[in-house]
Design a protein around this motif. Structure first.
Motif, short mmCIF file in Angstrom:
data_model
loop_
_atom_site.label_atom_id
_atom_site.label_comp_id
_atom_site.label_asym_id
_atom_site.label_seq_id
_atom_site.Cartn_x
_atom_site.Cartn_y
_atom_site.Cartn_z
N GLU A 1 0.81 -1.20 0.00
CA GLU A 1 0.00 0.00 0.00
C GLU A 1 0.85 1.25 0.00
OE1 GLU A 1 -2.52 -0.33 3.32
OE2 GLU A 1 -3.70 -1.99 2.50
N GLU A 2 1.94 1.16 0.71
CA GLU A 2 2.78 2.35 0.81
C GLU A 2 3.60 2.56 -0.46
OE1 GLU A 2 5.14 1.90 4.23
OE2 GLU A 2 3.53 2.40 5.67
N ASP A 3 3.92 1.42 -1.17
CA ASP A 3 4.85 1.52 -2.29
C ASP A 3 4.16 1.33 -3.64
OD1 ASP A 3 6.76 1.82 -0.37
OD2 ASP A 3 7.35 -0.30 -0.38
N THR A 4 2.86 1.59 -3.68
CA THR A 4 2.13 1.40 -4.96
C THR A 4 2.62 2.34 -6.02
OG1 THR A 4 0.49 2.93 -4.11
CG2 THR A 4 0.04 0.58 -3.83
N GLN A 5 3.17 3.46 -5.64
CA GLN A 5 3.65 4.44 -6.59
C GLN A 5 5.16 4.41 -6.77
OE1 GLN A 5 2.16 8.23 -5.30
NE2 GLN A 5 0.01 7.64 -5.56
N SER A 6 5.82 3.35 -6.24
CA SER A 6 7.28 3.23 -6.39
C SER A 6 7.62 2.65 -7.75
CB SER A 6 7.84 2.36 -5.28
OG SER A 6 7.49 2.92 -4.01
N ASN A 7 8.83 2.71 -8.09
CA ASN A 7 9.28 2.17 -9.37
C ASN A 7 9.47 0.66 -9.28
OD1 ASN A 7 11.66 1.88 -7.93
ND2 ASN A 7 12.49 3.82 -8.68
N LEU A 8 9.80 0.08 -10.34
CA LEU A 8 9.89 -1.38 -10.41
C LEU A 8 11.04 -1.91 -9.59
CD1 LEU A 8 8.88 -4.01 -11.70
CD2 LEU A 8 10.37 -3.55 -13.66
N GLN A 9 12.10 -1.15 -9.50
CA GLN A 9 13.27 -1.62 -8.75
C GLN A 9 12.93 -1.82 -7.28
OE1 GLN A 9 16.66 0.88 -9.11
NE2 GLN A 9 18.02 -0.50 -7.98
N ILE A 10 12.10 -0.92 -6.75
CA ILE A 10 11.71 -1.04 -5.34
C ILE A 10 10.86 -2.28 -5.14
CG2 ILE A 10 10.42 0.06 -3.47
CD1 ILE A 10 11.23 2.75 -4.62
N TYR A 11 9.96 -2.58 -6.13
CA TYR A 11 9.13 -3.79 -6.00
C TYR A 11 9.97 -5.06 -6.02
CZ TYR A 11 4.81 -1.13 -6.61
OH TYR A 11 3.78 -0.27 -6.43
N LEU A 12 11.02 -5.04 -6.84
CA LEU A 12 11.88 -6.21 -6.89
C LEU A 12 12.57 -6.43 -5.54
CD1 LEU A 12 13.49 -5.84 -10.44
CD2 LEU A 12 11.73 -7.44 -9.74
N VAL A 13 13.03 -5.34 -4.97
CA VAL A 13 13.71 -5.45 -3.68
C VAL A 13 12.74 -5.98 -2.62
CG1 VAL A 13 14.83 -4.20 -1.83
CG2 VAL A 13 15.39 -3.67 -4.20
N ILE A 14 11.51 -5.49 -2.69
CA ILE A 14 10.52 -5.95 -1.70
C ILE A 14 10.20 -7.41 -1.94
CG2 ILE A 14 8.14 -5.64 -0.93
CD1 ILE A 14 8.42 -2.70 -1.54
N GLY A 15 10.14 -7.78 -3.18
CA GLY A 15 9.85 -9.19 -3.47
C GLY A 15 10.91 -10.09 -2.91
N VAL A 16 12.17 -9.74 -3.15
CA VAL A 16 13.27 -10.55 -2.63
C VAL A 16 13.19 -10.63 -1.09
CG1 VAL A 16 15.77 -10.71 -2.41
CG2 VAL A 16 14.77 -10.08 -4.59
N ALA A 17 12.88 -9.48 -0.49
CA ALA A 17 12.80 -9.48 0.97
C ALA A 17 11.66 -10.35 1.46
CB ALA A 17 12.62 -8.05 1.47
N LEU A 18 10.51 -10.32 0.75
CA LEU A 18 9.37 -11.14 1.17
C LEU A 18 9.68 -12.61 1.01
CD1 LEU A 18 6.37 -9.08 -0.26
CD2 LEU A 18 7.06 -9.33 2.13
N ILE A 19 10.38 -12.95 -0.10
CA ILE A 19 10.72 -14.36 -0.29
C ILE A 19 11.64 -14.83 0.83
CG2 ILE A 19 11.97 -15.95 -1.82
CD1 ILE A 19 10.97 -14.26 -4.17
N SER A 20 12.60 -14.00 1.14
CA SER A 20 13.52 -14.38 2.24
C SER A 20 12.76 -14.53 3.54
CB SER A 20 14.61 -13.31 2.38
OG SER A 20 15.35 -13.19 1.20
N LEU A 21 11.82 -13.61 3.77
CA LEU A 21 11.05 -13.68 5.01
C LEU A 21 10.19 -14.92 5.06
CD1 LEU A 21 10.29 -12.34 7.65
CD2 LEU A 21 8.55 -11.05 6.41
N LEU A 22 9.61 -15.26 3.89
CA LEU A 22 8.79 -16.48 3.85
C LEU A 22 9.63 -17.72 4.11
CD1 LEU A 22 6.45 -15.69 0.80
CD2 LEU A 22 5.83 -15.82 3.21
N PHE A 23 10.85 -17.68 3.58
CA PHE A 23 11.73 -18.82 3.84
C PHE A 23 12.04 -18.96 5.32
CE2 PHE A 23 16.07 -20.43 4.38
CZ PHE A 23 15.94 -21.70 3.85
N VAL A 24 12.37 -17.87 5.91
CA VAL A 24 12.66 -17.90 7.35
C VAL A 24 11.44 -18.34 8.13
CG1 VAL A 24 13.32 -16.52 9.34
CG2 VAL A 24 14.50 -16.18 7.18
N LEU A 25 10.28 -17.81 7.71
CA LEU A 25 9.05 -18.15 8.42
C LEU A 25 8.73 -19.62 8.26
CD1 LEU A 25 6.72 -17.06 10.09
CD2 LEU A 25 5.53 -16.53 7.98
#
Length: 926
Positions: free
Chosen positions: A681-705
């Protein structure tokens, strides 16, 4: 003529020598000394050796101050202190001193001191033939009638010789003539008068006048003579002489007789008639006539004698007047008048100080002589007898030393501090009538001796010194006073040698000002006690002591120290999970802080630093408890970042801050979706690079979880409690045991905490685990059942394989409500809490807060259920905490909505029974 003068000089010299030798043999050896000397001795002639006669050592004469005391004699005599001889100081004229008195004496007192004594001395003045006879006048005019028959006696004026005894007039001689011869007539008073005896009739026509030489000679050796010219005028016949009724008149009058009073009346008769019977009275001329005539007057007609001046017995006691009566024919007859002056008590006693010792030491023994008083009364007899006394109640007494001297001695002890000086009034009263008196005041100073020690006003002095003082600054002034004077009252101050205060304090020995040698820290030194000694400068010196207590006053020089949550997490912010279903007022966590200061400086208050948006949390100002302020809604933000400021009550106030993150979720699984949605919600207006970084972070978090969930699922199969253990172990930071040891005054062993925290990286929005920076010593943990511990390390303790079965609950750990110390159990929570009102209560509160913080940390770190105070299976209810006091009441357990309490009913209702049953089952398997 020269031969006669030389012979006369030799005879005088022999007479003086004889009298001088005679004086050495005439002195008395009784109570008074008596010497006899000749008058007219040369100056510096030796009279006697008074030191030998008084049996005094010549060496002691000067130290004992031998001296002559007299109003008259000291003019004529003096004492040589080197030899003890008495010398003639001035010419002595016996006739001037004593007149015609039979004896002539000069008296004086020989006074010595140390010890004080007075010796009366009488020196008799012997007469020498140093005065020739004299006629007054030296020309005698007589008238005699030619009809005077032969055999008629003509009385002449006798000559006057001041000398006495054999040196007085012995014979008269008349020059040769054919008409007159010389005879002598002796009166009743043994006075000799020359008389002319008419041998044959006179013939005026043949010779009208006759001149004769009358010579008077004394009986001295050598003989002295005096002459008078007698001129006789021959007149017509007058054949009767005047005759006095009395040959010698005597009268006594008082010295207080008024001027002009009639003393007596002389009377003479003449048998002639007419002018030859008219008698005229007058004073005859003598050596004392000028003085007598000035004192008295005579009426030439009546013969009354009156006083012309005021009489004084002390000046002249007797007067001798020569009165003559002359008739009209020229015949003259003589009579003598003796006037005796009687004494009246008209002189008051005179008091003089002969010797005075002042000041007198106050430690003088009773009986010490301090003064010698001389009393003199010019009157005589009873009028001259004097009695003396001291007026008032002063500790002194008069003691008679002789008839005229009194000693003043002490009769009691003297105290300068009570009476520094005395005015001694001496009263002298004579025995005359009416009595006359006089008084004299003698001022006597009392000198000080060192008989009083210095005195402090208090036995104990209390001084207050703020900490962090400047070294060398004055902090207090001691003062003692000494009622002595001079050097006896000069006080020096010192710190007693028995005290070891020299590295800390010093004192000015003269002013008593105390200085701090170094800066003090209240947290290290709270109080000093020392002995201060005051010593005077007297001989011998006296001292006194007092106790000085110095209290170090605390200053606000320590900032609050936040124990929980720890601020030493390497920059990562700690977070707290808040259940979404928390009710309003639920306890989320508690900020625990302490302050090394004391009193008001250690009173802490907790505040949220202002945030731009309202928070669903509130913090108790006095306890630091963070509670929910409302019920959470679905639309609420799930993550809150707050800054808590802990501020003390000092002036100026010091503060510390800590950053806390609150995550609203029931389980960790809910964190990731919320976080992911939040970031999307906060990053809907961010560029694609930010989404990629968030995606990688979410994947890592899911792995840890996923890994975490797998571990949790495995742990639940065997034992559910340890599943959260690895996460809870890193939830709270470690409390420094060294810090806690300062506040551990009870009987419990030191608490323990784990320095592990779960934090979220603010840049990536990801969770990270921060491991402990040190191993946990197993010896610091307390368990009722220690059979499964051994020498295990921390890893073995936390691993599921080494988990010990939980024992049955032990009801002995419960403590009644009345036994709960500390602010949580003894006073209302939230804003109604009351600060302690003294330093002792404040320090006690700090200790309880520390204990609460550590137990809260233990409960969170181990991660147990709500029914086990947040402890793991290994630290279950069998951990009884048998030592008192118990500080675990009202402790928040992170991740739950429960508050730890020791009440029996609440504990049972909050703890699920399944956990205990599982633990018991595992123990049975063993």
């Amino acid at each position: 003529m020269k031969i006669q003068q030389v012979q006369t000089y030799k005879e005088i010299k022999w007479q003086v020598t004889f009298l001088f030798l005679f004086s050495w043999l005439c002195h008395s050896v009784s109570g008074q000394l008596h010497y006899s000397i000749a008058e007219e001795m040369r100056r510096d002639s030796v009279i006697a050796n008074i030191a030998k006669d008084l049996e005094l050592d010549v060496k002691d004469l000067s130290p004992r101050r031998l001296r002559i005391v007299s109003r008259v004699a000291e003019k004529y005599f003096y004492v040589d202190l080197t030899t003890g001889n008495v010398y003639v100081k001035d010419r002595i004229d016996r006739e001037y001193l004593c007149g015609a008195a039979a004896t002539c004496t000069l008296t004086f007192d020989a006074m010595v001191e140390n010890p004080l004594n007075v010796f009366p001395v009488i020196i008799e003045i012997q007469d020498i033939n140093d005065n020739p006879p004299k006629f007054f006048p030296d020309k005698i005019h007589l008238e005699i009638s030619e009809s005077t028959s032969p055999g008629t006696h003509l009385v002449l004026q006798n000559a006057d010789d001041p000398d006495t005894g054999i040196n007085s007039i012995a014979t008269y001689k008349l020059s040769s003539n054919q008409y007159f011869t010389l005879t002598q007539k002796t009166n009743n008073d043994k006075t000799t008068f020359p008389e002319l005896l008419l041998e044959k009739p006179l013939d005026r026509e043949a010779q009208t006048s006759h001149e004769l030489i009358l010579t008077a000679s004394d009986g001295g050796n050598p003989v002295r003579t005096g002459t008078a010219l007698i001129r006789i005028i021959v007149t017509d016949a007058n054949d009767n002489l005047p005759v006095f009724t009395e040959v010698l008149y005597t009268v006594s009058i008082s010295e207080n007789t008024a001027v002009g009073s009639v003393v007596l009346c002389v009377n003479a008769t003449d048998k002639d008639e007419g002018i030859n019977a008219q008698i005229t009275y007058s004073f005859g001329k003598t050596s004392e006539s000028s003085l007598n005539k000035s004192m008295f007057s005579i009426n030439p007609t009546t013969g009354e004698i009156k006083t012309e001046k005021q009489l004084n017995f002390e000046g002249t006691r007797n007067y001798e007047l020569s009165v003559q009566a002359k008739d009209g024919g020229g015949f003259v007859t003589h009579s003598k008048v003796l006037i005796e002056i009687t004494d009246e008590n008209d002189n008051a006693p005179e008091i003089s100080i002969a010797s005075l010792s002042t000041p007198v030491p106050e430690d003088s023994a009773p009986g010490s002589v301090i003064a010698l008083i001389e009393v003199h009364d010019q009157d005589s007899g009873k009028n001259g007898e004097v009695d003396c006394q001291i007026l008032g109640t002063a500790p002194f007494q008069l003691v008679s030393s002789s008839s005229r001297y009194y000693r003043i001695i002490t009769t009691g002890s003297l105290d300068r501090e009570k009476v520094p000086w005395y005015n001694i009034t001496i009263l002298a009263v004579d025995r005359g009538f009416p009595q006359l008196s006089s008084n004299k005041c003698v001022t006597l100073d009392i000198s000080d001796v060192n008989d009083n020690p210095p005195v402090f006003m208090e036995s104990t002095y209390i001084a207050y010194l703020p900490e962090n003082n400047l070294p060398g600054a004055s902090i207090y002034r001691m003062h003692a006073f000494d009622i002595d004077t001079g050097s006896n009252a000069k006080i020096t101050y010192s710190i007693s040698e028995t005290n070891t205060m020299s590295p800390y304090f010093s004192i000015n020995i003269e002013t008593g000002v105390l200085y701090a040698q170094q800066s003090f820290d209240y947290e290290q030194h709270k109080e000093f006690q020392m002995e201060i000694m005051a010593k005077d400068n007297g001989f011998s010196s006296m001292t006194s002591n007092t106790t000085l207590l110095i209290h170090i006053i605390d200053r606000n020089d320590n900032t609050p120290n936040i124990l929980y949550p720890s601020t030493q997490t390497g920059g990562s912010s700690c977070f707290e999970m808040v259940p979404f279903a928390s009710e309003q007022g639920s306890l989320v966590t508690k900020v625990v802080a302490v302050d090394a200061d004391s009193g008001h400086n250690s009173w802490l208050s907790y505040h949220f630093i202002h945030t731009p948006e309202p928070l669903p949390f509130s913090i108790a100002q006095h306890t630091g408890e963070i509670r929910t302020s409302r019920v959470f809604q679905e639309k609420d933000v799930m993550k809150y970042k707050v800054v808590v400021m802990v501020k003390d009550n000092g002036d100026p106030s010091l503060s510390a801050t800590v950053t806390m993150n609150f995550v609203v979720a029931d389980h960790f699984q809910q964190v990731m979706p919320n976080k992911g949605n939040h970031f999307r919600e906060e990053d809907t207006q961010s560029n694609l690079q930010i989404y990629l970084v968030i995606g990688v972070a979410l994947i890592s978090l899911l792995f840890v979880l996923t890994v975490v969930l797998v571990i949790i699922s495995k742990c639940k199969e065997s034992e559910p409690l340890p599943n959260i253990g690895p996460i809870g172990t890193h939830l709270y930071s470690q409390v420094d045991p060294g810090m806690l040891s300062k506040f551990n005054h009870g009987t419990l062993p030191l608490p323990y905490s784990y320095n592990v925290c779960v934090a979220m990286d603010s840049s990536e929005g990801d969770f990270t685990f921060i491991k402990a920076d040190q191993n946990v010593p197993i010896d610091n943990l307390i368990d009722a059942d220690d059979s499964g511990f051994g020498n295990e390390n921390v890893k073995d303790t936390l691993s599921p394989s080494n988990t010990v079965q939980q024992a049955q609950p032990n009801a002995d750990w419960r403590v009644s409500q009345a036994q709960r110390p500390g602010p949580s159990g003894a006073q209302p929570t939230e804003e109604s809490g009351v600060w302690p009102n003294n330093q002792f209560e404040t320090e006690r509160l700090q200790a309880m807060i520390l204990a609460s913080a550590n137990e809260a940390a233990e409960g969170s770190a181990i991660g147990g259920g709500t029914g086990t105070m947040g402890l793991s299976a290994r630290y279950g209810p069998q951990f009884t905490l048998q030592h008192l006091p118990d500080y675990r009441q009202n402790i928040y357990i992170p991740g739950t909505t429960s508050t730890l309490t020791n009440a029996a009913g609440k504990g049972k209702s909050a703890a699920p029974s399944g956990g205990n049953k599982k633990k018991s089952g595992k123990k049975d398997k063993k």
